[in-house]
Enzyme design. Structure first.
Site, short mmCIF file in Angstrom:
data_model
loop_
_atom_site.label_atom_id
_atom_site.label_comp_id
_atom_site.label_asym_id
_atom_site.label_seq_id
_atom_site.Cartn_x
_atom_site.Cartn_y
_atom_site.Cartn_z
N LYS A 24 -6.98 23.78 -14.09
CA LYS A 24 -7.09 23.20 -15.56
C LYS A 24 -6.05 22.35 -15.81
CE LYS A 24 -6.11 27.04 -17.50
NZ LYS A 24 -6.01 28.28 -16.70
N ARG A 48 -6.70 32.30 -25.33
CA ARG A 48 -6.88 33.27 -24.36
C ARG A 48 -7.37 34.68 -24.80
NH1 ARG A 48 -2.94 32.68 -19.34
NH2 ARG A 48 -2.42 30.45 -19.58
N ARG A 68 0.95 26.86 -4.63
CA ARG A 68 1.40 26.02 -5.53
C ARG A 68 2.64 25.84 -5.94
NH1 ARG A 68 -1.31 27.21 -11.56
NH2 ARG A 68 0.10 28.87 -11.59
N ARG A 75 6.71 28.80 -9.55
CA ARG A 75 6.78 29.53 -10.70
C ARG A 75 7.37 31.19 -10.53
NH1 ARG A 75 1.68 27.90 -14.25
NH2 ARG A 75 1.86 30.03 -14.58
N ARG A 111 -2.28 38.48 -13.74
CA ARG A 111 -2.80 37.43 -14.55
C ARG A 111 -4.58 37.11 -14.30
NH1 ARG A 111 0.77 33.53 -12.18
NH2 ARG A 111 -0.21 31.93 -12.88
#
Ligand code: ADP
Length: 214
Positions: A13, A88, A127, A160, A171
């Site tokens: 996204k 969300r 990531r 992160r 998540r």
């Protein structure tokens, strides 16, 4: 033109919204970026949100709705925005619809980036994002030209705090049990277009452009 990007963690996204924002000329507004900035600056919202954020849990709707709607009210978003990470929950979607409706606007289109959960876990483990603007990289599929440094602004890349194995699992669980309900909500309004998010980045961008007739 308000376009919502819907997709699980790691579906791309943020990457796609960054690319599209430049092409379309409206800002990419990401709830996670707003939260990370608040947490980094240790604001009152940041302090409240941090424990939820670090566990991979949803931050309460009351905090998110106010924070996101305030951002959409800023001058650069008057012509529209690419929405990433908000709404969300159904309560957030309804709050957003009401707020946009009051000023004669709406979520115009929804792009659902679909990918298999196994692919997502793999992407998240690799990531990194940059300190300055949170530009995302993947050390396997989308590495920076110079290791550890953002191609776009030269800032340092980091992992992160919620990209730990446990928080990632949490998540994804929340996405597929809670956020996925938004697909139905927007499908009933005839707004959803589904894109295969397992393709290479440029092909996903091209598919989104076709879907949006850009
Ligand atoms: P990801 O999509 O990979 O989880 P984000 O940066 O969008 O990354 O979000 C990171 C975290 O921020 C979420 O796990 C959650 O704690 C919080 N968050 C972001 N957006 C929302 C939202 N709309 N409602 C509740 N919590 C949110």
């Amino acid at each position: 033109m308000n376009i919502l990007f819907l997709g699980a963690q790691g579906s791309g996204k943020g990457t796609q919204a960054d690319i599209l924002a430049t092409k379309v000329g409206v800002p990419h507004v990401a709830s996670g970026d707003l939260l990370r900035a608040a947490i980094a600056q240790n604001t009152s919202v940041g302090k409240q949100a941090k424990p939820y954020y670090d566990r991979g849990d949803l931050v309460p709707d009351s905090i998110m709705v106010e924070m996101f709607l305030e951002r959409l009210d800023e001058v650069d978003a008057k012509k529209g925005a690419l929405l990433d990470g908000f709404p969300r929950t159904l309560a957030q979607a309804e709050a957003l619809d009401q707020a946009l409706g009051r000023v004669g606007k709406a979520v115009d289109q929804v792009i659902y980036l679909k990918a298999d959960p196994n692919v997502l876990v793999q992407r998240l483990a690799n990531r990194y994002i940059c300190q300055a603007h949170q530009h995302p990289y993947n050390i396997i599929t989308n590495p920076p030209k110079k290791p550890g440094v953002c191609d776009l602004d030269g800032s340092t890349l980091y992992q992160r705090s919620d990209d730990t194995e446990e928080a990632v699992r949490r998540r994804l669980e929340i996405f597929f049990s809670e956020t996925i309900k938004l697909l139905e909500y927007y499908r009933e309004k005839g707004k959803v277009q589904e894109i295969d998010a397992e393709q290479p980045i440029a092909e996903v961008t091209a598919a989104i452009m076709r879907a949006l007739s850009l």
